[in-house]
Motif scaffolding. Sequence first.
Motif, PDB file in Angstrom:
ATOM      1  N   PHE A 677       0.726  -1.367   0.181  1.00 34.74           N
ATOM      2  CA  PHE A 677       0.103   0.106   0.103  1.00 34.74           C
ATOM      3  C   PHE A 677       0.746   1.171   0.018  1.00 34.74           C
ATOM      4  CE2 PHE A 677      -2.630   3.536   1.683  1.00 34.74           C
ATOM      5  CZ  PHE A 677      -3.946   3.352   0.856  1.00 34.74           C
ATOM      6  N   ILE A 678       2.032   1.409   0.410  1.00 34.52           N
ATOM      7  CA  ILE A 678       3.027   2.431   0.634  1.00 34.52           C
ATOM      8  C   ILE A 678       3.462   2.885  -0.206  1.00 34.52           C
ATOM      9  CG2 ILE A 678       5.227   3.284   1.950  1.00 34.52           C
ATOM     10  CD1 ILE A 678       4.156   1.761   4.442  1.00 34.52           C
ATOM     11  N   LYS A 679       4.205   1.604  -1.186  1.00 34.41           N
ATOM     12  CA  LYS A 679       4.491   1.968  -2.665  1.00 34.41           C
ATOM     13  C   LYS A 679       3.239   2.719  -3.847  1.00 34.41           C
ATOM     14  CE  LYS A 679       7.604  -1.736  -1.288  1.00 34.41           C
ATOM     15  NZ  LYS A 679       8.883  -3.115  -1.383  1.00 34.41           N
ATOM     16  N   GLU A 680       2.475   1.582  -3.724  1.00 34.91           N
ATOM     17  CA  GLU A 680       1.584   1.328  -4.978  1.00 34.91           C
ATOM     18  C   GLU A 680       0.871   3.211  -4.770  1.00 34.91           C
ATOM     19  OE1 GLU A 680      -1.432  -1.000  -3.843  1.00 34.91           O
ATOM     20  OE2 GLU A 680      -0.300  -2.397  -4.685  1.00 34.91           O
ATOM     21  N   ASN A 681       1.295   3.697  -3.311  1.00 33.46           N
ATOM     22  CA  ASN A 681       0.042   4.994  -3.201  1.00 33.46           C
ATOM     23  C   ASN A 681       0.811   6.280  -2.493  1.00 33.46           C
ATOM     24  OD1 ASN A 681      -2.799   4.810  -3.112  1.00 33.46           O
ATOM     25  ND2 ASN A 681      -2.144   2.216  -1.658  1.00 33.46           N
ATOM     26  N   SER A 682       2.427   5.919  -2.434  1.00 28.29           N
ATOM     27  CA  SER A 682       3.577   7.307  -2.642  1.00 28.29           C
ATOM     28  C   SER A 682       3.348   7.601  -1.148  1.00 28.29           C
ATOM     29  CB  SER A 682       3.331   8.141  -3.026  1.00 28.29           C
ATOM     30  OG  SER A 682       3.553   7.907  -4.819  1.00 28.29           O
ATOM     31  N   ILE A 683       2.803   6.868   0.089  1.00 31.11           N
ATOM     32  CA  ILE A 683       2.962   7.399   1.464  1.00 31.11           C
ATOM     33  C   ILE A 683       3.793   7.829   1.949  1.00 31.11           C
ATOM     34  CG2 ILE A 683       2.070   6.372   3.732  1.00 31.11           C
ATOM     35  CD1 ILE A 683      -0.023   6.353   1.793  1.00 31.11           C
ATOM     36  N   SER A 684       4.054   9.195   2.509  1.00 29.92           N
ATOM     37  CA  SER A 684       4.876  10.164   3.229  1.00 29.92           C
ATOM     38  C   SER A 684       5.810   9.851   4.425  1.00 29.92           C
ATOM     39  CB  SER A 684       4.958  10.814   2.554  1.00 29.92           C
ATOM     40  OG  SER A 684       3.720  12.389   2.946  1.00 29.92           O
ATOM     41  N   SER A 685       4.312   9.552   5.741  1.00 29.34           N
ATOM     42  CA  SER A 685       4.634   9.037   6.579  1.00 29.34           C
ATOM     43  C   SER A 685       2.806   8.553   7.326  1.00 29.34           C
ATOM     44  CB  SER A 685       4.375  10.396   7.353  1.00 29.34           C
ATOM     45  OG  SER A 685       2.905  10.725   7.146  1.00 29.34           O
ATOM     46  N   LYS A 700       8.980  -0.538  13.027  1.00 27.42           N
ATOM     47  CA  LYS A 700       9.231   1.406  13.357  1.00 27.42           C
ATOM     48  C   LYS A 700      10.007   1.394  12.085  1.00 27.42           C
ATOM     49  CE  LYS A 700       9.902   5.021  15.667  1.00 27.42           C
ATOM     50  NZ  LYS A 700      10.690   6.334  16.955  1.00 27.42           N
ATOM     51  N   SER A 701      11.481   0.443  12.315  1.00 22.45           N
ATOM     52  CA  SER A 701      12.827   0.588  11.184  1.00 22.45           C
ATOM     53  C   SER A 701      12.160   0.446   9.482  1.00 22.45           C
ATOM     54  CB  SER A 701      13.383  -0.345  12.054  1.00 22.45           C
ATOM     55  OG  SER A 701      13.484   0.279  13.099  1.00 22.45           O
ATOM     56  N   GLU A 702      11.511  -0.496   9.610  1.00 25.27           N
ATOM     57  CA  GLU A 702      10.811  -0.426   8.180  1.00 25.27           C
ATOM     58  C   GLU A 702      10.117   0.155   7.386  1.00 25.27           C
ATOM     59  OE1 GLU A 702       9.717  -5.435   7.098  1.00 25.27           O
ATOM     60  OE2 GLU A 702       9.970  -5.263   9.817  1.00 25.27           O
ATOM     61  N   LEU A 703       9.462   0.866   8.630  1.00 24.59           N
ATOM     62  CA  LEU A 703       8.561   1.776   8.127  1.00 24.59           C
ATOM     63  C   LEU A 703       9.261   3.177   7.860  1.00 24.59           C
ATOM     64  CD1 LEU A 703       4.626   1.595  10.134  1.00 24.59           C
ATOM     65  CD2 LEU A 703       4.850   1.480   8.088  1.00 24.59           C
ATOM     66  N   GLU A 704      10.222   3.468   8.723  1.00 24.70           N
ATOM     67  CA  GLU A 704      11.013   4.505   8.190  1.00 24.70           C
ATOM     68  C   GLU A 704      11.910   3.928   7.133  1.00 24.70           C
ATOM     69  OE1 GLU A 704      12.377   5.931  13.225  1.00 24.70           O
ATOM     70  OE2 GLU A 704      12.958   4.201  11.961  1.00 24.70           O
ATOM     71  N   GLN A 705      12.356   3.218   6.436  1.00 21.14           N
ATOM     72  CA  GLN A 705      12.719   2.947   5.771  1.00 21.14           C
ATOM     73  C   GLN A 705      11.865   3.470   4.415  1.00 21.14           C
ATOM     74  OE1 GLN A 705      14.732  -1.072   5.348  1.00 21.14           O
ATOM     75  NE2 GLN A 705      15.759  -0.432   7.543  1.00 21.14           N
ATOM     76  N   LEU A 706      10.766   2.581   4.590  1.00 18.88           N
ATOM     77  CA  LEU A 706       9.936   2.862   3.494  1.00 18.88           C
ATOM     78  C   LEU A 706       9.550   4.672   2.741  1.00 18.88           C
ATOM     79  CD1 LEU A 706       7.880  -0.280   3.426  1.00 18.88           C
ATOM     80  CD2 LEU A 706       8.931   0.538   1.386  1.00 18.88           C
ATOM     81  N   THR A 707       8.982   5.195   4.306  1.00 19.06           N
ATOM     82  CA  THR A 707       8.086   6.389   4.677  1.00 19.06           C
ATOM     83  C   THR A 707       9.053   7.642   4.477  1.00 19.06           C
ATOM     84  OG1 THR A 707       7.709   6.372   6.422  1.00 19.06           O
ATOM     85  CG2 THR A 707       6.154   5.138   4.667  1.00 19.06           C
TER      86      THR A 707
END
Length: 811
Positions: A677-685, A700-707
């Motif tokens: 979902f993060i990748k498909e929708n360019s989620i920034s936070s 949390k670390s994985e989320l930080e890497q993505l957003t």
Amino acid sequence: MRDMKMTSKKIIPLFLVTLFIVCMMSYSHAEAASKENHYSFTNGERTVKLTNQIEVKVNNKEKASVIVTRNGEKVYSNEEFAKLSDLYIINKDNQQYLAVAYRMDGSGQALFFRILSIKSDQVDEIYQSSTYSRAKLSIENSKVQVEVPTYEQGDNKSEPSSISSLEFTINGDKVKLKQETKTPVKNAITTQSSGGSTQVNERYTNPSYQEISRILTEEAEKADIPAEVLKAIAFQESGWQQYWSKGNTPVNWYSDQCGNWDGTNVKLGYDCIGIGIMQVSDYRYLTEGQSKNKYVKRLKEDIRFNIEEGIKILESKWNYYDVRSKKYSNGYPYIPTINNNDRDIIENWYFAVMAYNGLSDRNNPITNAYSPMAYQEDIFKNIRDYSLVDVTPFPTHKLFTQDSILLNFGLENVKMNGPLHKSKDTFTAGETAYASVNDLNLRSSPGGNKLMKLNAGDKVTITGDFKANSSNTSHFVWYPVQASNGTRGYVAGSYLNQTDDVTSYELSGDRRYETSASLANFGWHWNQPEAVVIGRGDLPIDSLTGSVLASEFSSPLLLTETDQLPTEVSHELSRLSPKKVYLLGGETGAVSKSVEQEVHDLLPASDIKRLAGETRYKTSYAIASEVADHASVDQIFVTTGDENSPDALSIAPYAGEKNIPILFTESNHLSQSVKDFIKENSISSATIIGGTTPVSNQVKSELEQLTGKVTRVYGTDRYKTSIAIAQKYYDQSKMDKVLFTRGDETVDALSASSLAADYQSPILLTRTDGIPKVTEGYLNKAVLQPELYYIGGENAISNKTRNQIETYLKR
């Protein structure tokens, strides 16, 4: 030649006189024939002889009975909870028919008719019509025509938007609706006061709206009826007009359709029956004569008398609850009482108001929930809109109709939760009153300049008599008051209470399913939602993410059992009648195929869409993707997928308000569905709801890497998490509504999340038998006295806990 001219002068007048006499004879014959084939009825008994062998005996009492005899032997009989108004003899194709027309009690004078086939050896009923409110029936040359006024939202009953003409034909033993045409009133009716073929005698002038408001208030107080109720009825019936204003009398309609029109601008209904401001109609069954004529004349010419007669009718409808004299064959009264039947409570007049218009199916609030609404729903909406009293919507999801010509709910009493409201037109000089809302303007004069703000709980002293408004859509009155700081001015009386109690609502049901129906009925009572979201009630994990979708559409979230729709939920879903229904979760684990079929059967025209995945994580992804399809999404909330964790419960209202999807993750690693979902929708936070045990720092670390931006909101227990969310996302200095739900069971709060999102208000968790310390501390810092909403009954949040909450919030 001169003699011929003189002769012709004598012949021409003679010819004209002769022609006139012939015409009058023809007219008289036509009139006589018409009367021979049409009989009107008043109260009491009457016998009509159709032929030497056939008689019709009519008895109009509270019920109307019709008996047809042939040579003294009964061949047909019927009894109705209505008045028989007219009989028409119809002859077609060497066959005789009898049209029997009934009118129901009430200002709506709802019309229905039966067609009987009269044969040499039997009488058969071959047709019964639907019920038509405020309609006019005419029969000519075997053609049956019904003229029905149709209304758009906002129309008063004496000024419809259009007229529907229904034409019925009789062929043998069949009666069919041949055609239906709809003509806008402005096109069908020429309004004129001079010129044309008919001229109106505009002899009457309405009093000012300010004077009408004063009269309505005075007469309501005399009769011990809330003034707001009487004002709303008068507005719905006539727009607060006894007479048509200059140039607006519907001349063509009255001259063509209303044989009782006197040529003046008195406001008759389009059924030619209702008279004046209250559209009084019961006079039509009085015995013809001088006494009736005087009564009708006074109804037309004396607006106060018209109001008094309307009050008498409303009073008689209030007494319909008395089962000793007003009951159906099943033993139930015509209307149930509400709570303790206190006359001073505005909400307690719900059924009496319905009966004022008539106990016809047209006023069923389930099948007529929105435009056009049931009459009583229009009235109570008028009270909200024009008297500015925030009346509590009637819990129509508790009503189920019985099989009956008249509306019959099979109930003696309905329990309705508060707050319940008394009339705001009853304060006297020297009395103490309290502001009931926040941000209330104290003005220099009625509607004048703002002097200061009052908040809920602020005390004022009434310093004089009220002043009415000069508008028919401003039913409230202004009171002169003195504030605690000595400032004198005027406030709208609708925002004053006799006590400084905190306003609180209880939205509850016997089970979680009924609670969800109660929330939907309350929150979407007068505004129809475009969509409804349905989730599983016994394991409502999917409903947490679905609450954001419900909020996006400003729609209710209903709960269902896996294999069947609960009765009250089904009932409420029918009332809501949305264009779209979302089902949350799969067919085997959440909402079954059989439930989907039930929804389809209830709402065949609605679009039904299932949002589901193989796991709850994938279901949260499917729901989040639907949210993203309808709104711009650049951030997400992430929480544990453990159904036993309540961490994300309190974030649902804010997430819904801001259209921020909620996605589930596993505790020790970020779920693939979240990554997708993060990748498909360019989620920034992203914001994590919950501590490191339910959602680890690895996630949390994985989320930080993505957003690139991740925050965490949490407390050491569910109550502290609830307060942490409220402190972060809601400005306590502006918070004037708060929802409370029990913290040990999350399902009720999920149903309330969309309503909370609409209110831009938090949901706070509490224990059933006491307030957590962290919640006490938060309430102690409240700046305003907010409205409170308790989700669930006393078993969810006890009275003791409610009293504690209200003590902390009282100013």
